[in-house]
Structure formats: C-alpha cells, structure tokens
Design an enzyme around this catalytic site. Structure first.
Site, PDB file in Angstrom:
ATOM      1  N   CYS A  48       0.360  19.298 -12.790  1.00 21.73           N
ATOM      2  CA  CYS A  48      -0.351  19.225 -11.524  1.00 21.73           C
ATOM      3  C   CYS A  48      -0.433  20.619 -10.904  1.00 21.73           C
ATOM      4  O   CYS A  48       0.587  21.301 -10.762  1.00 21.73           O
ATOM      5  CB  CYS A  48       0.380  18.269 -10.589  1.00 21.73           C
ATOM      6  SG  CYS A  48      -0.346  18.185  -8.938  1.00 21.73           S
ATOM      7  N   CYS A  51       1.837  20.500  -7.567  1.00 21.01           N
ATOM      8  CA  CYS A  51       3.301  20.396  -7.514  1.00 21.01           C
ATOM      9  C   CYS A  51       3.990  20.670  -8.834  1.00 21.01           C
ATOM     10  O   CYS A  51       5.217  20.685  -8.895  1.00 21.01           O
ATOM     11  CB  CYS A  51       3.716  19.023  -6.990  1.00 21.01           C
ATOM     12  SG  CYS A  51       3.428  17.689  -8.161  1.00 21.01           S
ATOM     13  N   CYS A  97      -1.853  12.324  -8.436  1.00 18.42           N
ATOM     14  CA  CYS A  97      -0.500  12.716  -8.814  1.00 18.42           C
ATOM     15  C   CYS A  97       0.469  11.859  -8.005  1.00 18.42           C
ATOM     16  O   CYS A  97       0.397  11.817  -6.774  1.00 18.42           O
ATOM     17  CB  CYS A  97      -0.275  14.187  -8.512  1.00 18.42           C
ATOM     18  SG  CYS A  97       1.440  14.717  -8.772  1.00 18.42           S
ATOM     19  N   CYS A 100       2.802  14.342  -5.520  1.00 14.48           N
ATOM     20  CA  CYS A 100       2.274  15.050  -4.346  1.00 14.48           C
ATOM     21  C   CYS A 100       1.039  14.367  -3.764  1.00 14.48           C
ATOM     22  O   CYS A 100       0.484  14.845  -2.774  1.00 14.48           O
ATOM     23  CB  CYS A 100       1.988  16.510  -4.668  1.00 14.48           C
ATOM     24  SG  CYS A 100       0.515  16.783  -5.668  1.00 14.48           S
ATOM     25  N   CYS A 120     -10.487  10.806 -16.561  1.00 11.06           N
ATOM     26  CA  CYS A 120     -11.507  11.837 -16.347  1.00 11.06           C
ATOM     27  C   CYS A 120     -11.022  12.743 -15.219  1.00 11.06           C
ATOM     28  O   CYS A 120     -11.076  12.368 -14.047  1.00 11.06           O
ATOM     29  CB  CYS A 120     -12.825  11.151 -15.993  1.00 11.06           C
ATOM     30  SG  CYS A 120     -14.206  12.279 -15.817  1.00 11.06           S
TER      31      CYS A 120
HETATM   32 FE    FE Z   1       1.242  16.877  -7.891  1.00 11.11          FE
END
Ligand code: FE
Length: 132
Positions: A48, A51, A97, A100, A120
C-alpha cells in the site's frame, strides 16, 4: 480493528503525492494505461502506498487488457477490505486497504483464476518492492 492507521487529512496530504492522495484518499481512478505498474512484470510485492501493508504479489498479477494492474487475489485475504460502491451509476465492489482504509480500486467477477476475481487496482495506490 484496533491496529488501523489513523491520520488526519492534513497528514495524508503531507505524506502522499497529489496523485496518490487523489486515489487513496479521494477514491479517484487513474486514467487507463497511464499507471506506472500496468505493464510491470517484474517479480516482487505490491504494498500500500499509504501505509506499506503488503497487498498483492507479482505471482497473481496478470495482463487483463484493462489498462490497470490486475491481480487474481490479494496477498492475504484480510489485507484488502471490500465495500459496496454505488457511485457513478454503477454497483461495484470497491477494494480498500484494510489497515489505512485507502481506496485501491475495484473487484470484478471476471478474473481468470480459481476464485474468478479481478482485482483492478490503481498503480498510484501501490508501491512495488522488487524481489532481491
Ligand atoms: Fe494502506
């Protein structure tokens, strides 16, 4: 979850590039075929951009032809949270995510893997960590 990343909007703006902020915090979508990872075939993991949580492996990445990096499944089932998205006159499954709460992209039921899913994703929501 108690280990969620909690940051203020000002902190996110400081941490992220404008492009990353627009996608992760604004649920934006980068234009197809413009993202830096659409054509990336190198081995490694995608974390990510907000984070650093590991989200996808290159082993599940495939060429969907959509213009966005596409995966058949997340690195761990709990890493990517699914939300119902009815924006833009469509009913879609949004991927965020789990740590976060950053917007990653959408999940469509037309993937080639055993799970039949296509994750996607926006390149701007991800950071690629190549395998050494
Ligand atoms: Fe994240």
């Amino acid at each position: 979850m108690s280990d969620k990343t909690e940051m203020t909007d000002a902190q996110w703006r400081e941490k992220l590039s404008p492009e990353q902020y627009a996608v992760l915090r604004g649920a934006g979508t980068e234009r197809a075929f413009t993202g830096k990872y659409d054509k990336n075939k190198a081995p490694g993991e995608y974390v990510c951009a907000g984070c650093g949580t590991a989200l996808f492996s290159s082993e599940t990445k495939y060429e969907s032809g959509s213009g966005w990096p596409s995966f058949t499944e997340p690195a761990a089932p709990e890493a990517v949270a699914e939300h119902r998205d009815v924006s833009h006159g469509m009913v879609r499954t949004e991927a965020r995510c789990a740590k976060c709460d950053g917007h990653l992209g959408h999940i469509f039921p037309d993937g080639p893997g055993p799970g039949g899913q296509r994750y996607c994703m926006n390149s701007a929501a991800l950071e690629f960590k190549p395998t050494d």
